[in-house]
Write an enzyme that holds these catalytic residues in place. Structure first.
Site, PDB file in Angstrom:
ATOM      1  N   GLU A 102     -13.158  18.526 -15.298  1.00  0.00           N
ATOM      2  CA  GLU A 102     -13.770  17.432 -16.059  1.00  0.00           C
ATOM      3  C   GLU A 102     -14.712  17.921 -17.148  1.00  0.00           C
ATOM      4  O   GLU A 102     -14.749  17.342 -18.246  1.00  0.00           O
ATOM      5  CB  GLU A 102     -14.502  16.493 -15.099  1.00  0.00           C
TER       6      GLU A 102
ATOM      7  N   GLU B  77     -10.025  15.103  -5.915  1.00  0.00           N
ATOM      8  CA  GLU B  77     -11.017  14.214  -5.311  1.00  0.00           C
ATOM      9  C   GLU B  77     -10.403  13.162  -4.396  1.00  0.00           C
ATOM     10  O   GLU B  77     -10.925  12.885  -3.300  1.00  0.00           O
ATOM     11  CB  GLU B  77     -11.840  13.523  -6.412  1.00  0.00           C
TER      12      GLU B  77
END
Length: 709
Positions: free
Chosen positions: A143, A164
Site C-alpha cells: 500500500e 488482509e
C-alpha cells in the site's frame, strides 16, 4: 512535532515493543543529468530474513523522513523521491503483534488514520515519487507503494500480496481504494479477495507487472540501478507512463459481484472481512479517494476489535511459528541422513508421495507393487507430473531429466530397498496387509532404515508388534491431495526410538510439511475429529433429518466444504472404514451408519450428483437410505455436531494425543483446510461457550484468539 506524529505517539502507548523500522534518506545524482534525487530506504537493522513492518514508531520514522524530503522538494533541491527496502524485503505491512493486543477501538482507529496520514504524504509531495519493490511486499508494504506516483518491481519477487482478508482485515491503508482505481475493479478483486481467500496466494514480480500494479520490471541483480535509470528517463520526459482509466460502469459492478460470489463460496457469510473490502471497492468506483480512506479507517477499527481477526492472527501464528518448531520433536542432531527413499505401492497416493519426495529431497525414489503394470503406471504418472512442471516453466530441462531419472520402479523389494534409508508403505488400509508388508521390508532393508506407514487410522504399535526392530517404525500420515495440504501427522508408536522420530521430523521439514507429533491413538487427530463430527451429521440423517438440512447445518461456521461434500471427497468407503475403526475403539461415542454401509456395499463412490450444477442427492443413494421419523432443525444438528467435537477434543487432550489444544487447531487448519477466521476449532468452541458447557473448561486461556480483557 507534527499533527501526524502526535497522533502516532498516542497510538504507540497501546503497542508493545515492536521491531522498529528506520527510514533513512540518502541523496544521489540520477544518471543522464536528471538532477538530485532523494532515496528513502526502509530497514529494521536486522538480518535479511527478518521482515520490515509498520507500527506507530515505524510510521513516525517514515513521517520524519518525508518531512525532510518535503522541505527539500519545496526548496527545489530535489527532483524526485524514491522508496525502497533492504535486500530481499521491501516491507510486509502492519506490525501484527501490536495490533493483536489492542484493547480499545479508538486505538485501532488511530492506527488506521495514522497509516493513511503518513502514506498520503508521498502522493502530496510537489515532486514525483517512486516505489521500488525490490523484495517481499505485503499488506502495508504494497500500500505504501500505491501512494507513490510510479512503481517498479523486481522480476525475482515471489511474495507480493494483500493478505488482509485472509487474516480477517481489509487492506486499510489505501489498498481497497487505490488498487481498483489503478488497475480496475476486477483485477483488484482478484488480488484482494480471490488470492487472499485461496490460502493467501502470492503474486510474482512478472504478475505484478502484468496486472499493471508496477510500471516497469527489472532483473534482481541490478534492480535498483535499472530502476534509477528508468526514473531518470521518466523525469526527463523520455519515457511516458500511460495508464488506462478503469471501466467505472457495469464492469465495476460485475467485479464486485464476482468477489461476493467468491466470498460466499469460501466463507459462506461467516466472516465479515471480505464483504467489508468489497463494500469499499464498490464505494470508490467514482474515484473519491477521501471517502474510500475514511471507509477503510472505520473497517479497520471494527475488524481489529472483532473475533475474526484475533482468530486469524492466532491461526497465522500457529502456521508460521508453531508449525516450524514442532512440540515434542527430538533433538534434530539424532536424525539420520536420507539418501534414498522406497515406497511400497504405486497407486495414486503412493505416486503423489513419490513426486513429493523426489521434488523436495532430490534423491532416488523407487516404487514397488504387485505387478509390472501397476509399477509402470505409478512411475509414468510421476514422470508426467514432472513434464508438466517443465511445460509451466517451473523447472528447466536439466532438472526435469534428473528428477525423472531418480524415480524408478521394481517388483523386487530386496533389490529396490537394500540401500534405502527411508521406506514408506501406502497399501490397503488393513492391519494384516500392513504387517505382512513390514515383515517383508524388515528382511531386506538396511539396519538403519526407517519404516514409515501412511495409515490414516490403524495402530502403528500393533503394525510394528511382530517385528524384531519395532523401534524404527513411525507413523507418517499425509493428507490428500499431498501437494496441497501441508499437514503431516507424525505418530510415535510405543517402541519408536528418538533417532527414528528425529529422522521423520527431519524428512518432514525437507518436504516442507507442517509436522505435528501425535500419540498412537485411533485415527490420530484430524480423522478422529472429522469422523466424530461426520457421525453426528450422518446420525441425524439416519434418524430422519433431510440430507440437505443436515448438510447446511454447519454453514454458519464458514467451513471450506459442507459435511456431505467432504464425505464425497474422502469417499464413502474410506469414511465408513475409519468410522468402523473408531467404533471398535470407542463404541459408546462412534457409531457406524447403516445407510452409509449400504452405499459402500452398492459400490457408490459419492452421495451427490452434480448434473444440475449444484450438489443434489443421488436418486440411487436416496433409494438405499432407510431413515427414521425424527427430523432435526439445522440449529439442532449444528449443536449436536459441535458438542460432539468439543467432547472428543476434551478426551483427546486428556489422553495426551497431542501436547496442547493449539496442536489440534494446527492440524485442522493445515490438514483439513479449516478457515483462519475460526482459528481452527478450539477458539470457536470457547467463544460460543460450548467447551465450558460440554467439557467444563475452556481449551485456551482467556484472551487467546480474542480481544484481551
Amino acid at each position: 512535532m507534527s499533527k501526524t506524529a502526535e497522533l502516532l505517539k498516542g497510538a504507540a502507548e497501546g503497542f508493545p515493543d515492536e521491531v522498529v523500522t528506520q527510514a533513512t534518506v540518502r541523496h544521489l545524482d540520477l544518471p543522464g543529468g536528471a538532477g538530485r534525487f532523494a532515496l528513502i530506504t526502509l530497514d529494521n537493522g536486522f538480518d535479511h530474513t527478518k521482515p520490515t513492518t509498520f507500527g506507530p514508531q515505524s510510521l513516525t520514522n517514515l513521517d520524519a523522513a518525508i518531512d525532510q524530503v518535503a522541505a527539500e522538494a519545496e526548496a527545489g533541491e530535489i527532483v524526485g523521491v524514491g522508496l525502497t527496502g533492504k535486500p530481499f524485503i521491501f516491507a510486509v505491512g502492519a506490525d501484527l503483534k501490536g495490533v493483536e493486543v489492542l484493547k480499545r477501538r479508538e486505538d485501532a482507529l488511530t492506527i488506521g488514520i495514522g497509516g493513511h496520514e503518513v502514506f498520503k504524504r508521498l502522493s502530496a509531495l510537489p515532486v514525483p515519487t517512486f516505489a521500488y519493490y525490490n523484495g517481499a511486499a505485503m499488506g502495508g508494504g504494497v500500500e505504501v507503494g500505491l501512494h507513490c506516483t510510479y512503481r517498479t518491481v523486481s522480476r525475482s519477487i515471489a511474495a507480493f500480496a494483500l493478505p488482509e482478508v485472509f487474516l480477517g482485515l481489509v487492506p486499510g491503508w489505501g489498498g481497497c481504494t487505490l488498487l481498483p482505481n489503478l488497475i480496475g475493479a476486477d483485477r483488484a478483486v482478484t488480488v484482494i479477495i480471490e488470492n487472499a481467500l485461496n490460502q493467501n496466494r502470492m503474486l510474482s514480480g512478472p504478475k505484478v507487472y502484468e496486472l499493471g500494479i508496477a510500471d516497469a520490471i527489472f532483473e534482481a541483480a541490478d534492480f535498483l540501478e535499472q530502476s534509477l535509470v528508468w526514473t531518470s528517463a521518466v523525469l526527463r520526459g523520455e519515457i511516458e507512463v500511460v495508464r488506462q482509466d478503469p471501466d467505472r460502469g457495469e464492469a465495476w459492478d460485475q467485479a464486485v459481484a464476482r468477489g461476493r460470489a467468491i466470498a460466499d463460496e469460501k466463507v459462506h457469510g461467516a466472516a465479515p472481512a471480505a464483504y467489508r473490502a468489497l463494500d469499499i471497492i464498490s464505494q470508490v468506483r467514482n474515484g473519491d479517494l477521501r471517502e474510500g480512506f475514511a471507509a477503510e479507517d472505520q473497517a479497520l477499527a471494527d475488524l481489529i476489535m472483532g473475533d475474526e481477526l484475533r482468530s486469524g492472527l492466532y491461526a497465522f501464528n500457529l502456521v508460521q511459528r508453531r508449525a516450524k518448531r514442532p512440540v515434542g520433536a527430538p533433538d534434530k542432531s539424532l536424525a539420520r541422513k536420507v539418501s534414498k527413499v522406497g515406497i511400497v505401492g504405486a497407486g495414486l497416493m503412493a505416486s503423489q508421495l513419490a513426486l513429493l519426495f523426489v521434488r523436495r529431497l532430490e534423491v532416488p525414489v523407487v516404487l514397488t507393487d504387485i505387478d509390472q503394470e501397476r509399477v509402470d503406471k505409478g512411475v509414468g504418472w510421476v514422470h508426467e507430473q514432472i513434464d508438466m512442471q517443465l511445460l509451466k516453466g517451473r523447472i528447466n530441462q536439466d532438472k526435469a531429466n534428473r528428477l525423472k531419472a531418480a524415480v524408478t520402479g521394481s517388483l523386487d523389494k530386496a533389490e529396490a530397498f537394500s540401500d534405502a534409508d527411508f521406506v514408506i508403505e501406502a497399501v490397503f488400509e488393513e492391519m494384516g496387509v500392513k504387517q505382512q508388508v513390514f515383515a517383508e521390508l524388515e528382511a531386506v532393508v538396511p539396519e538403519h532404515a526407517i519404516l514409515a506407514t501412511n495409515t490414516s487410522s490403524l495402530s502403528v504399535t500393533e503394525m510394528a508388534s511382530k517385528l524384531k526392530h519395532p523401534e524404527r517404525v513411525v507413523g507418517f500420515h499425509f493428507f490428500n491431495p499431498v501437494a496441497v495440504l501441508p499437514l503431516l501427522e507424525i505418530v510415535r508408536a510405543e517402541q519408536t526410538d528418538d533417532a527414528s522420530l528425529a529422522t521423520a521430523f527431519s524428512v518432514a521439514k525437507s518436504l516442507k510439511k507442517s509436522a505435528v507429533l501425535v500419540k498412537d491413538a485411533p485415527a490420530f487427530v484430524v480423522n478422529r475429529i472429522l469422523t466424530r463430527f461426520m457421525g453426528a451429521v450422518l446420525g441425524a440423517i439416519d434418524e430422519g433429518t433431510p440430507v440437505e438440512v443436515a448438510d447446511r447445518a454447519l454453514a454458519p461456521l464458514g467451513l471450506p466444504m459442507s459435511p456431505v461434500v467432504l464425505l464425497d471427497l474422502v469417499g464413502p468407503a474410506v469414511a465408513h472404514h475409519v468410522a468402523g475403526t473408531l467404533h471398535k475403539a470407542f463404541p459408546d461415542r462412534f457409531g457406524t451408519s447403516e445407510n452409509l454401509g449400504r452405499v459402500v456395499e452398492a459400490g457408490k463412490r459419492t452421495l451427490y450428483v452434480y448434473d444440475s450444477g449444484t450438489p443434489e442427492l443421488d436418486p440411487e443413494v436416496a433409494a438405499l437410505f432407510k431413515v427414521g421419523d425424527t427430523v432435526l432443525t439445522e440449529e439442532q444438528v449444528r449443536a449436536r455436531a459441535l458438542e460432539a467435537i468439543a467432547e472428543e477434543i476434551g478426551l483427546m487432550l486428556d489422553e495426551g494425543v497431542v501436547a496442547e489444544a493449539q496442536d489440534i487447531d494446527l492440524c485442522l487448519i493445515t490438514g483439513a483446510g479449516w478457515p483462519f477466521h475460526l482459528g481452527g476449532i478450539t477458539p470457536y468452541l470457547d467463544r460460543e461457550g460450548i467447551s465450558e458447557r460440554v467439557v467444563g473448561r475452556r481449551f485456551l486461556p482467556v484472551g487467546t484468539a480474542g480481544v484481551p480483557e
